[in-house]
Design a protein around this motif. Structure first.
Motif, PDB file in Angstrom:
ATOM      1  N   TRP A  94      34.910 -58.929 -14.638  1.00 21.25           N
ATOM      2  CA  TRP A  94      36.108 -59.005 -13.803  1.00 21.25           C
ATOM      3  C   TRP A  94      36.531 -57.649 -13.250  1.00 21.25           C
ATOM      4  O   TRP A  94      36.895 -57.535 -12.080  1.00 21.25           O
ATOM      5  N   MET A  95      36.481 -56.626 -14.057  1.00 18.59           N
ATOM      6  CA  MET A  95      36.902 -55.314 -13.573  1.00 18.59           C
ATOM      7  C   MET A  95      35.869 -54.712 -12.628  1.00 18.59           C
ATOM      8  O   MET A  95      36.219 -53.977 -11.708  1.00 18.59           O
ATOM      9  N   ASN A  96      34.582 -55.019 -12.882  1.00 18.54           N
ATOM     10  CA  ASN A  96      33.522 -54.708 -11.911  1.00 18.54           C
ATOM     11  C   ASN A  96      33.595 -53.262 -11.428  1.00 18.54           C
ATOM     12  O   ASN A  96      33.558 -52.979 -10.222  1.00 18.54           O
ATOM     13  N   GLU A 355      24.917 -53.487 -16.645  1.00 19.84           N
ATOM     14  CA  GLU A 355      25.010 -53.861 -18.053  1.00 19.84           C
ATOM     15  C   GLU A 355      26.370 -54.465 -18.338  1.00 19.84           C
ATOM     16  O   GLU A 355      27.367 -54.148 -17.695  1.00 19.84           O
ATOM     17  N   VAL A 356      26.393 -55.371 -19.313  1.00 25.21           N
ATOM     18  CA  VAL A 356      27.630 -55.988 -19.793  1.00 25.21           C
ATOM     19  C   VAL A 356      27.615 -55.957 -21.309  1.00 25.21           C
ATOM     20  O   VAL A 356      26.705 -56.537 -21.935  1.00 25.21           O
ATOM     21  N   ASP A 357      28.573 -55.267 -21.889  1.00 26.06           N
ATOM     22  CA  ASP A 357      28.723 -55.235 -23.341  1.00 26.06           C
ATOM     23  C   ASP A 357      27.429 -54.822 -24.055  1.00 26.06           C
ATOM     24  O   ASP A 357      27.094 -55.342 -25.114  1.00 26.06           O
ATOM     25  N   GLY A 358      26.679 -53.920 -23.420  1.00 27.65           N
ATOM     26  CA  GLY A 358      25.453 -53.421 -24.032  1.00 27.65           C
ATOM     27  C   GLY A 358      24.205 -54.217 -23.713  1.00 27.65           C
ATOM     28  O   GLY A 358      23.119 -53.895 -24.214  1.00 27.65           O
ATOM     29  N   PRO A 408      43.901 -66.569 -18.549  1.00 27.12           N
ATOM     30  CA  PRO A 408      43.747 -67.795 -17.766  1.00 27.12           C
ATOM     31  C   PRO A 408      43.815 -67.562 -16.262  1.00 27.12           C
ATOM     32  O   PRO A 408      43.378 -68.428 -15.488  1.00 27.12           O
ATOM     33  N   PHE A 409      44.350 -66.406 -15.835  1.00 28.87           N
ATOM     34  CA  PHE A 409      44.473 -66.126 -14.402  1.00 28.87           C
ATOM     35  C   PHE A 409      43.437 -65.115 -13.918  1.00 28.87           C
ATOM     36  O   PHE A 409      43.537 -64.601 -12.800  1.00 28.87           O
ATOM     37  N   GLY A 410      42.438 -64.827 -14.752  1.00 33.06           N
ATOM     38  CA  GLY A 410      41.415 -63.882 -14.341  1.00 33.06           C
ATOM     39  C   GLY A 410      41.871 -62.452 -14.510  1.00 33.06           C
ATOM     40  O   GLY A 410      42.814 -62.150 -15.251  1.00 33.06           O
ATOM     41  N   GLY A 411      41.207 -61.547 -13.794  1.00 34.26           N
ATOM     42  CA  GLY A 411      41.545 -60.142 -13.904  1.00 34.26           C
ATOM     43  C   GLY A 411      40.876 -59.338 -12.810  1.00 34.26           C
ATOM     44  O   GLY A 411      40.039 -59.848 -12.056  1.00 34.26           O
ATOM     45  N   GLY A 412      41.241 -58.083 -12.715  1.00 35.41           N
ATOM     46  CA  GLY A 412      40.656 -57.214 -11.707  1.00 35.41           C
ATOM     47  C   GLY A 412      41.129 -57.560 -10.307  1.00 35.41           C
ATOM     48  O   GLY A 412      42.186 -58.166 -10.106  1.00 35.41           O
ATOM     49  N   ALA A 413      40.315 -57.221  -9.310  1.00 37.33           N
ATOM     50  CA  ALA A 413      40.690 -57.408  -7.911  1.00 37.33           C
ATOM     51  C   ALA A 413      40.885 -58.877  -7.551  1.00 37.33           C
ATOM     52  O   ALA A 413      41.628 -59.198  -6.619  1.00 37.33           O
ATOM     53  N   HIS A 414      40.213 -59.781  -8.280  1.00 38.63           N
ATOM     54  CA  HIS A 414      40.296 -61.202  -7.968  1.00 38.63           C
ATOM     55  C   HIS A 414      41.287 -61.955  -8.846  1.00 38.63           C
ATOM     56  O   HIS A 414      41.259 -63.187  -8.900  1.00 38.63           O
TER      57      HIS A 414
END
Length: 469
Positions: A94-96, A355-358, A408-414
Motif C-alpha cells: 500500500w505505501m509503495n 521485495e515485500v517483508d523480505g 479496512p479503508f486501505g492505506g497510502g496514496a489509494h
C-alpha cells in the motif's frame, strides 16, 4: 442450513483441494540478495485454487498463511497470484515507497472492463491529479449536503419496511443503499430508469466474479459488459445538462469540481468516476449495515447500549456534528469492519523487481493484498473470532499494535477517498434503525457467506425484527 449452491460449491472446492500440486518457489531471488523466495503451488490445471477461494475465501487464505507465511503464491484462472497477509506485508504494497506496484495493472484483469479509469484503477501522478479534483466532492460542506439528502430517504425507506420474522436485512439494506445512491450520487428519483440502472450496476459488480471471463452470451462477464455500456450511455446523456445546472448530488458536483490548481474533469472522466463511485459506495456500505445489524442481533447488550445512546441524543436523524456524539456506535462500526471487512482483498501488479517483508517479488507478478485476513490474525488480535467492540476503547486500543493491523479503508496514496462518507452513511442508517426497531438473530444461526467486493451474506441475512412501541 447451507443452500444447494453452497453445498455444491463446497464439494467442488474439497475435490479441488485434493488435487496433487507440488510446492515450488515463484522465482529465485537474485544471488547477491538475502531475500527469500515466495513459496506456493498452482493447484488444479487452469483453475488453480479458484474453487477453494470462492467456497471459503477467508479459510483458504488463512490456510495458505499457516503453510507458507505472510507472502505466498497460488494459481487462479491461469494466473499466479501472490498473497500478502499481515500488517508488514500489506503496508509494503500500500505505501509503495519505491513505486514498484501498479494499482491500474493489478485491477485490470479482475474488474478492468467494468470499472476502467475509476480512481482506484489509476497510478501515480495521474491518480493524484484526479484525486485532487475528487476531494472537492468529499469535503465537509459536500458531506453536509449529502447527509441532508440521505436522511429523508433513509427515514422513508425504513417507514415502509414490512418487518417481521426472517426479514432479509442484507437484501432490504442493499435496496435502500441503492436508492440513497440514486438520489445522493446521481440526483434521480426511484422509478423505472432507477431500477434499470440498479440492475446495470449489479451486473457490472458481478462481472468481475465470472469464472468464464469472456463475452459469452448470457454469461456473468457478458452481463457485466452490457451493464457497463448502459451506465455509460446514461451518464453521457446527462452531462451537458448537469454542466449548466448546479446541484448537490455527486454527479452534478463532479461536473463543476476543480482542484486548487484549476484542474477539471472531462466528460469521459466523469462517466468513469461515477460508475466506480456508485459501485464502491453502495456495495461496501450495504455489507457494513447488514453485518452490524446481524452482530447487534447476536449481542442484545450492545444493541440496547447503542439504542440508549441514540435515544439520549434526542434527534430522529443524525446531523454531521453528531457523528462523534455516539461513541458506542463508533466502536461497533470499527469492530464490524474488522470482523467482516467490506473490501476483503485488493490487487496490485509489480512493475519492477521488488521485495515485500523480505520476500522477492519479480516484475510482472500479480499481488493480492488481504486486509480481511490480516484483521483476523491471532498474532495481532486477541480472540480474533469474537465480535468485541471494546477492543477499540481508549483503555485497550488493540488496533494500535501496528498502523496496518486495522486497515479496512486501505492505506497510502489509494486510501479510500470516501471513508468519511461511508462512515457517515452507515451511522446515519443505524441511528434511525435503533430508534425504530428491535431485532434478534435465531439461536445457532450464522449467515451463509459468499464473496463480492468483500464477504457478503448469500442468504439475504434473515433476522427477526419488529417495530418499537
Amino acid at each position: 442450513m447451507p443452500s444447494l449452491t453452497k453445498t455444491f460449491q463446497t464439494g467442488l472446492a474439497a475435490a479441488a483441494a485434493r488435487y496433487p500440486s507440488s510446492e515450488q518457489p515463484l522465482a529465485q531471488p537474485p544471488v547477491d540478495s538475502s531475500l527469500k523466495p515466495v513459496m506456493g503451488d498452482y493447484g488444479m490445471p487452469l483453475l488453480g485454487h479458484t474453487l477453494e477461494a470462492l467456497a471459503d475465501p477467508l479459510g483458504s487464505t488463512m490456510e495458505r498463511y499457516q503453510r507458507f507465511g505472510p507472502v505466498s503464491w497460488a494459481g487462479s484462472l491461469g494466473l499466479k497470484i501472490v498473497q500478502l497477509v499481515g500488517p508488514a506485508a500489506i503496508e509494503a504494497a500500500w505505501m509503495n515507497r519505491d513505486r514498484a506496484f501498479s494499482s491500474e495493472q493489478g485491477w485490470e484483469p479482475m474488474i478492468g472492463p467494468f470499472f476502467r479509469r475509476g480512481i482506484m484503477l489509476m497510478d501515480f501522478e495521474e491518480h493524484m491529479s484526479h484525486r485532487r479534483i475528487l476531494q472537492q466532492a468529499f469535503n465537509r460542506p459536500r458531506l453536509l449536503a449529502y447527509l441532508d439528502m440521505m436522511n429523508p430517504r433513509i427515514a422513508k425507506t425504513l417507514a415502509n419496511w414490512q418487518v417481521g420474522q426472517d426479514f432479509p436485512i442484507y437484501t432490504r439494506s442493499k435496496e435502500m443503499l441503492l436508492s440513497v445512491a440514486n438520489e445522493v450520487f446521481m440526483g434521480i428519483e426511484i422509478g423505472e430508469e432507477a431500477a434499470e440502472l440498479e440492475e446495470a450496476f449489479e451486473a457490472a459488480v458481478r462481472g468481475g466474479q465470472a469464472i468464464i471471463r469472456a463475452d459469452v452470451k448470457y454469461g456473468t462477464w457478458a452481463r457485466g459488459l452490457r451493464g457497463r455500456e448502459r451506465l455509460q450511455a446514461f451518464f453521457r446523456s446527462e452531462i451537458a445538462q448537469r454542466r449548466t445546472e448546479p446541484g448537490d448530488d455527486l454527479f452534478s458536483v463532479l461536473c463543476h469540481s476543480e482542484s486548487d490548481e484549476g484542474e477539471t474533469f472531462t466528460d469521459e472522466d466523469i462517466i468513469n468516476h461515477m460508475i466506480f463511485a456508485m459501485m464502491a459506495a453502495h456495495d461496501t456500505s450495504t455489507i457494513a449495515v447488514s453485518m452490524m445489524t446481524y452482530f447487534l442481533g447476536r449481542h442484545p447488550d450492545w444493541q440496547d447500549r447503542l439504542r440508549a445512546e441514540s435515544l439520549a441524543l434526542g434527534k430522529p436523524t443524525l446531523g454531521y456534528d453528531d457523528l462523534d456524539a455516539l461513541p458506542g456506535l463508533d466502536l461497533a462500526f470499527k469492530e464490524t469492519l474488522r470482523y467482516n471487512a467490506p473490501v476483503g482483498m485488493l490487487f496490485r501488479k509489480a512493475i519492477k523487481d521488488t521485495e515485500v517483508d523480505g520476500y522477492f517479488i519479480p516484475k510482472g507478478t500479480l499481488v493480492s493484498i488481504n486486509p480481511w485476513a490480516t484483521m483476523k490474525l491471532e498474532q495481532w488480535w486477541p480472540d480474533p473470532t469474537r465480535w468485541d467492540p471494546e477492543r477499540f476503547a481508549s483503555d485497550r486500543r488493540e488496533d494500535k499494535v501496528h498502523r496496518f493491523a486495522w486497515a479496512p479503508f486501505g492505506g497510502g496514496a489509494h486510501k479510500c477517498i470516501g471513508l468519511y462518507f461511508g462512515g457517515m452513511e452507515v451511522k446515519a442508517i443505524m441511528h434511525q434503525m435503533l430508534q425504530r426497531f428491535e431485532w434478534t438473530v435465531p439461536p445457532g444461526y450464522y449467515p451463509e457467506m459468499t464473496y463480492g467486493t468483500g464477504p457478503t451474506p448469500a442468504d439475504g441475512l434473515p433476522v427477526n425484527i419488529k417495530r418499537r412501541g
